[in-house]
Design an enzyme around this catalytic site. Structure first.
Site, mmCIF file in Angstrom:
data_model
loop_
_atom_site.group_PDB
_atom_site.id
_atom_site.type_symbol
_atom_site.label_atom_id
_atom_site.label_comp_id
_atom_site.label_asym_id
_atom_site.label_seq_id
_atom_site.Cartn_x
_atom_site.Cartn_y
_atom_site.Cartn_z
ATOM 1 N N ARG A 62 10.754 -9.717 7.456
ATOM 2 C CA ARG A 62 9.996 -10.589 8.360
ATOM 3 C C ARG A 62 10.866 -11.095 9.510
ATOM 4 N NH1 ARG A 62 7.166 -16.167 7.849
ATOM 5 N NH2 ARG A 62 5.434 -15.834 9.271
ATOM 6 N N GLY A 72 12.665 -10.023 22.276
ATOM 7 C CA GLY A 72 13.238 -8.711 21.977
ATOM 8 C C GLY A 72 14.180 -8.742 20.781
ATOM 9 N N SER A 76 18.041 -13.440 18.613
ATOM 10 C CA SER A 76 17.803 -14.807 19.107
ATOM 11 C C SER A 76 17.211 -15.679 18.001
ATOM 12 C CB SER A 76 16.888 -14.796 20.331
ATOM 13 O OG SER A 76 15.717 -14.065 20.065
ATOM 14 N N GLU A 88 14.720 -20.996 18.603
ATOM 15 C CA GLU A 88 13.524 -20.363 18.029
ATOM 16 C C GLU A 88 13.247 -20.861 16.616
ATOM 17 O OE1 GLU A 88 13.455 -16.044 18.246
ATOM 18 O OE2 GLU A 88 14.168 -16.108 20.301
ATOM 19 N N HIS A 196 3.159 -6.300 4.656
ATOM 20 C CA HIS A 196 2.628 -7.319 3.730
ATOM 21 C C HIS A 196 2.404 -6.759 2.323
ATOM 22 C CE1 HIS A 196 1.125 -10.142 7.189
ATOM 23 N NE2 HIS A 196 2.436 -10.063 7.118
ATOM 24 N N THR A 197 2.856 -5.558 2.073
ATOM 25 C CA THR A 197 2.867 -5.005 0.716
ATOM 26 C C THR A 197 3.932 -5.684 -0.146
ATOM 27 O OG1 THR A 197 3.132 -2.989 -0.597
ATOM 28 C CG2 THR A 197 4.435 -3.121 1.393
ATOM 29 N N ASP A 252 4.874 -0.078 -0.927
ATOM 30 C CA ASP A 252 4.003 1.085 -1.153
ATOM 31 C C ASP A 252 2.736 0.949 -0.311
ATOM 32 O OD1 ASP A 252 2.535 -0.893 -2.428
ATOM 33 O OD2 ASP A 252 3.158 -0.298 -4.438
#
Ligand code: HEM
Ligand SMILES: *[C@@H]1O[C@H](CO)[C@@H](O)[C@H](O)[C@H]1NC(C)=O
Ligand SMILES: CC(=O)N[C@H]1CO[C@H](CO)[C@@H](O)[C@@H]1O
Length: 324
Positions: A62, A72, A76, A88, A196-197, A252
């Site tokens: 993530r 980008g 950062s 951030e 999100h698996t 998967d």
């Protein structure tokens, strides 16, 4: 085709590759001369970190997404806030970025710095890129060669996060436009959502979706009561649960099979199955894990080219969490 035409074609192709700066500056084996074992060193450090905390795996994946989508792929996202700068990390949406992800990158950087020729030679942005490829592979996902040669960015502000990240309540149109701004296609968006698996979400992200008047009717009737049990309306806001209820620790294509059964975690996940623009692709990847893996790899490499810094726009940080 005649040889002349072939020559012209390859000339045009190489011209295009030279003029296309994002792909031209990144390359495999970028550190062959300065730190040839970079990938091995990062992988060892990650292995140790994951043994201490398996949450590291989704956390790093993530982190890569959030880094590349804001400013980008330039690390950062790693920068600590100071008295004069809210970085951030300080944006409310960071709250869910797990500390183990940041720590894994810091540990990998320490391992690199312990090797004399690698010391301060590898950018934090590249460490994130390598680490992400590794964590995906470690939990059963595909292996792929990473492009390297990014520099670390020179700015990081909480304000720059505003509006950059897609929201879990977004529909396919909104998701598509978020990804298009980064040069990523509908298929890239569907493939990358497959991340999100693995991993966890705070219950608070889905309370509206599972309770009350705005309850989402597309949720599977068997899954809904399970979700409500795990995330009651008055749940502790710190509580997190697995997003893939079937194989949460494995990378998967079950993510797409879940969507077919109304087991998407967010509205933005389930929307990929309900929208006719994305549904055929969801069905294809639900039935063919190998095609999904290929698509995921291609899209991850594309994501890694977003907003890459070179020359005066970046440097190699001595500490990933502070500017030099
Ligand atoms: C398509 C739009 C996307 C939306 C709306 C979205 C939203 C979210 C949200 C709300 C969470 C839960 C955060 C929390 O703990 O509260 C989450 C978790 C996660 N997301 Fe996404 N995401 C998207 C795309 C992506 C992409 C492209 C990747 C990576 C390639 C990704 C990787 C992850 C991972 C691995 C987690 C679990 C994190 C952990 O367990 O620490 N997401 N996402
Ligand atoms: C809900 O899940 C069950 C499996 O638990 C499945 O048999 C059923 O088809 C699903 N319902 C829908 C509408 O997809
Ligand atoms: C992981 C991390 O850096 N979390 C911070 C996110 O921002 C809040 C303030 O908005 C901080 O309290 C967290 O420590």
């Amino acid at each position: 085709m005649s040889t002349n035409k072939m020559n012209l074609l390859s000339l045009l192709l190489s011209l295009f590759l030279t003029l296309n700066p994002t792909s031209a500056q990144l390359r495999r084996n970028f550190y062959a001369g300065s730190c040839p074992n970079v990938e091995q060193i990062v992988r060892n450090a990650l292995g140790q970190k994951i043994q201490q905390s398996s949450i590291t795996v989704p956390a790093v994946l993530r982190l890569y997404f959030h880094d590349c989508f804001v400013n980008g792929c330039d690390a950062s996202v790693m920068i600590d806030s100071t008295k004069n700068n809210k970085a951030e990390k300080d944006h409310p949406e960071n709250l869910s970025l797990s500390a183990d992800g940041f720590d894994a990158i810091v540990k990998a950087k320490q391992a690199l710095d312990a090797v004399p020729n690698c010391r301060n030679k590898v950018s934090c942005a590249d460490i994130i890129t390598i680490a992400t490829r590794d964590v995906v592979n470690i939990v059963g996902g595909p292996w792929y060669d990473v492009e390297l040669g990014r520099l670390d960015g020179l700015s990081s502000t909480a304000a720059s996060v505003e509006g950059m990240l897609p929201q879990p309540t977004d529909d396919v149109s909104k998701l598509t436009s978020h990804f298009a701004k980064k040069g990523l296609s509908l298929d890239d968006m569907i493939a990358l959502s497959g991340a999100h698996t693995i991993g966890l979400s705070h219950c608070t992200q889905v309370l509206d979706r599972i309770h009350g008047v705005r309850q989402d009717p597309s949720i599977n009737a068997t899954y809904l009561p399970q979700l409500r049990d795990l995330c009651p309306r008055d749940v502790d806001p710190r509580k997190e649960i697995f997003m893939d209820p079937t194989t949460p620790g494995k990378f998967d294509n079950v993510y797409y099979q879940n969507l077919q059964q109304g087991r998407g975690f967010f509205k933005s996940d389930q929307a990929l199955f309900s929208d006719p623009r994305s549904k055929p692709t969801v069905n294809l990847w639900a039935s063919n894990g190998q095609l999904f893996n290929q698509a995921f790899v291609n899209s991850m490499i594309k994501l890694g080219r977003v907003g890459v810094k070179t020359g005066r726009d970046g440097n190699i940080r001595r500490s990933c969490e502070t500017f030099n």
